[in-house]
Design a protein around this motif. Structure first.
Motif, PDB file in Angstrom:
ATOM      1  N   UNK A   1       0.825  -1.208   0.000  1.00 35.42           N
ATOM      2  CA  UNK A   1       0.000   0.000   0.000  1.00 35.42           C
ATOM      3  C   UNK A   1       0.858   1.256   0.000  1.00 35.42           C
ATOM      4  N   UNK A   2       1.986   1.202   0.679  1.00 36.72           N
ATOM      5  CA  UNK A   2       2.893   2.344   0.698  1.00 36.72           C
ATOM      6  C   UNK A   2       3.465   2.610  -0.694  1.00 36.72           C
ATOM      7  N   UNK A   3       3.765   1.553  -1.434  1.00 35.90           N
ATOM      8  CA  UNK A   3       4.259   1.726  -2.813  1.00 35.90           C
ATOM      9  C   UNK A   3       3.197   2.428  -3.664  1.00 35.90           C
ATOM     10  N   UNK A   4       1.945   2.038  -3.481  1.00 35.41           N
ATOM     11  CA  UNK A   4       0.861   2.703  -4.197  1.00 35.41           C
ATOM     12  C   UNK A   4       0.759   4.153  -3.747  1.00 35.41           C
ATOM     13  N   UNK A   5       0.851   4.379  -2.454  1.00 35.15           N
ATOM     14  CA  UNK A   5       0.827   5.726  -1.878  1.00 35.15           C
ATOM     15  C   UNK A   5       1.917   6.597  -2.500  1.00 35.15           C
ATOM     16  N   UNK A   6       3.130   6.080  -2.529  1.00 32.91           N
ATOM     17  CA  UNK A   6       4.262   6.850  -3.069  1.00 32.91           C
ATOM     18  C   UNK A   6       4.076   7.139  -4.557  1.00 32.91           C
TER      19      UNK A   6
ATOM     20  N   UNK B   1      -3.978  12.821   0.250  1.00 30.49           N
ATOM     21  CA  UNK B   1      -4.801  11.997  -0.633  1.00 30.49           C
ATOM     22  C   UNK B   1      -4.197  10.600  -0.787  1.00 30.49           C
ATOM     23  N   UNK B   2      -2.897  10.535  -1.035  1.00 27.37           N
ATOM     24  CA  UNK B   2      -2.232   9.246  -1.181  1.00 27.37           C
ATOM     25  C   UNK B   2      -2.361   8.402   0.072  1.00 27.37           C
ATOM     26  N   UNK B   3      -2.188   9.020   1.217  1.00 22.12           N
ATOM     27  CA  UNK B   3      -2.287   8.322   2.495  1.00 22.12           C
ATOM     28  C   UNK B   3      -3.689   7.748   2.708  1.00 22.12           C
ATOM     29  N   UNK B   4      -4.709   8.554   2.481  1.00 22.97           N
ATOM     30  CA  UNK B   4      -6.078   8.097   2.708  1.00 22.97           C
ATOM     31  C   UNK B   4      -6.472   6.987   1.736  1.00 22.97           C
ATOM     32  N   UNK B   5      -6.074   7.098   0.474  1.00 22.08           N
ATOM     33  CA  UNK B   5      -6.381   6.057  -0.500  1.00 22.08           C
ATOM     34  C   UNK B   5      -5.672   4.752  -0.120  1.00 22.08           C
ATOM     35  N   UNK B   6      -4.387   4.839   0.146  1.00 24.45           N
ATOM     36  CA  UNK B   6      -3.598   3.643   0.466  1.00 24.45           C
ATOM     37  C   UNK B   6      -4.074   3.003   1.765  1.00 24.45           C
ATOM     38  N   UNK B   7      -4.480   3.798   2.732  1.00 25.56           N
ATOM     39  CA  UNK B   7      -4.957   3.232   3.992  1.00 25.56           C
ATOM     40  C   UNK B   7      -6.307   2.556   3.855  1.00 25.56           C
ATOM     41  N   UNK B   8      -7.139   3.036   2.969  1.00 23.08           N
ATOM     42  CA  UNK B   8      -8.408   2.341   2.722  1.00 23.08           C
ATOM     43  C   UNK B   8      -8.141   0.964   2.118  1.00 23.08           C
ATOM     44  N   UNK B   9      -7.222   0.891   1.175  1.00 22.15           N
ATOM     45  CA  UNK B   9      -6.827  -0.395   0.605  1.00 22.15           C
ATOM     46  C   UNK B   9      -6.193  -1.282   1.680  1.00 22.15           C
ATOM     47  N   UNK B  10      -5.367  -0.685   2.516  1.00 23.80           N
ATOM     48  CA  UNK B  10      -4.698  -1.443   3.571  1.00 23.80           C
ATOM     49  C   UNK B  10      -5.711  -2.014   4.570  1.00 23.80           C
TER      50      UNK B  10
ATOM     51  N   UNK C   1      -8.659  -3.199   3.871  1.00 16.98           N
ATOM     52  CA  UNK C   1      -9.174  -4.432   3.275  1.00 16.98           C
ATOM     53  C   UNK C   1      -8.181  -5.566   3.508  1.00 16.98           C
ATOM     54  N   UNK C   2      -6.909  -5.314   3.269  1.00 17.62           N
ATOM     55  CA  UNK C   2      -5.882  -6.335   3.498  1.00 17.62           C
ATOM     56  C   UNK C   2      -5.789  -6.713   4.978  1.00 17.62           C
ATOM     57  N   UNK C   3      -5.926  -5.727   5.843  1.00 18.42           N
ATOM     58  CA  UNK C   3      -5.879  -6.001   7.288  1.00 18.42           C
ATOM     59  C   UNK C   3      -7.022  -6.907   7.709  1.00 18.42           C
ATOM     60  N   UNK C   4      -8.200  -6.679   7.171  1.00 16.69           N
ATOM     61  CA  UNK C   4      -9.368  -7.493   7.532  1.00 16.69           C
ATOM     62  C   UNK C   4      -9.235  -8.936   7.055  1.00 16.69           C
ATOM     63  N   UNK C   5      -8.727  -9.127   5.837  1.00 15.57           N
ATOM     64  CA  UNK C   5      -8.721 -10.480   5.275  1.00 15.57           C
ATOM     65  C   UNK C   5      -7.436 -11.255   5.556  1.00 15.57           C
ATOM     66  N   UNK C   6      -6.353 -10.558   5.923  1.00  9.74           N
ATOM     67  CA  UNK C   6      -5.096 -11.278   6.083  1.00  9.74           C
ATOM     68  C   UNK C   6      -4.373 -11.006   7.403  1.00  9.74           C
ATOM     69  N   UNK C   7      -4.290  -9.761   7.825  1.00  3.28           N
ATOM     70  CA  UNK C   7      -3.497  -9.444   9.018  1.00  3.28           C
ATOM     71  C   UNK C   7      -4.272  -9.744  10.294  1.00  3.28           C
ATOM     72  N   UNK C   8      -5.408  -9.121  10.468  1.00  2.00           N
ATOM     73  CA  UNK C   8      -6.199  -9.258  11.699  1.00  2.00           C
ATOM     74  C   UNK C   8      -7.450 -10.086  11.434  1.00  2.00           C
TER      75      UNK C   8
END
Length: 152
Positions: free
Chosen positions: A42-47, A67-76, A78-85
Motif C-alpha cells: 500500500x505504501x508503494x501505491x501511496x508513493x 490523498x495518497x495516504x487516505x487512499x492507500x490506507x483504505x486499501x490497507x 481491506x488487506x488487514x481485515x482479510x489477512x493481518x487481523x
C-alpha cells in the motif's frame, strides 16, 4: 499466575476467546510481519500516487501526501481485515471507522514529520515521506492491534 501484559501469550484452550496476546508475543510478531507486507504494498501505491500528483499533475505536496495516504490506507484496511487481523470479531463498518481514526493519528504524525523534514531540514519530499512512514506505521499498527482489532 501473573503474566506481564506486554509479554504474555494467549492459550485459547485455557483462557477462552476473550484473552489477548502481549505486544512482545510470537503472535504479535506474525501480525506485524503480515502488516509490514501489506503496508509496503500500500505504501508503494501511496508513493506512486504522491509522485504522480506532485510531479505530473502539479498538486501541492501536502495535499498529495494526504490523498495518497487516505487512499492507500483504505486499501490497507481491506488487506488487514482479510489477512493481518483475520481473527478479529470487530464489525467491518465499526472496524473501518476505528481504522480511519487510527490512520488520522498516523496522518498527523506524517504531516508534522513531513513538514519538519522538508521545511526545516530541506529533505527531499519523497525521502521525507519514507522516513516519517516508519514511525507512523509502527504507531498505527499498535493502535489497530490493541484498540481496533483486539488481537494484542
Amino acid at each position: 499466575m501473573f503474566h506481564s501484559p506486554i509479554a504474555r501469550d494467549r492459550d485459547p484452550s485455557s483462557q477462552g476467546s476473550g484473552a489477548h496476546y502481549g505486544l512482545l508475543s510470537r503472535h504479535t510478531a506474525v501480525l506485524f510481519a503480515r502488516n509490514a507486507v501489506s503496508s509496503c504494498l500500500c505504501f508503494a501505491i501511496d508513493m506512486a500516487l504522491i509522485w504522480l500528483m506532485v510531479s505530473r499533475l502539479g498538486v501541492d505536496k501536502y495535499v498529495a501526501v494526504t490523498i495518497g495516504f487516505l487512499f492507500a490506507n483504505s486499501l490497507n484496511y481491506v488487506l488487514a481485515r482479510v489477512w493481518v487481523f483475520r481473527e478479529s470479531d470487530r464489525g467491518i463498518f465499526t472496524g473501518y471507522v476505528y481504522y480511519l481514526t487510527n490512520a488520522l493519528v498516523g496522518l498527523a504524525v506524517i504531516l508534522a514529520g513531513f513538514a519538519f523534514l522538508t521545511g526545516l531540514l530541506g529533505v527531499y519530499y519523497l525521502a521525507a515521506r519514507v522516513i516519517v512512514s516508519l514511525v507512523s506505521g509502527t504507531l498505527v499498527f499498535i493502535l489497530n492491534a490493541t484498540l481496533n482489532f483486539h488481537e494484542v
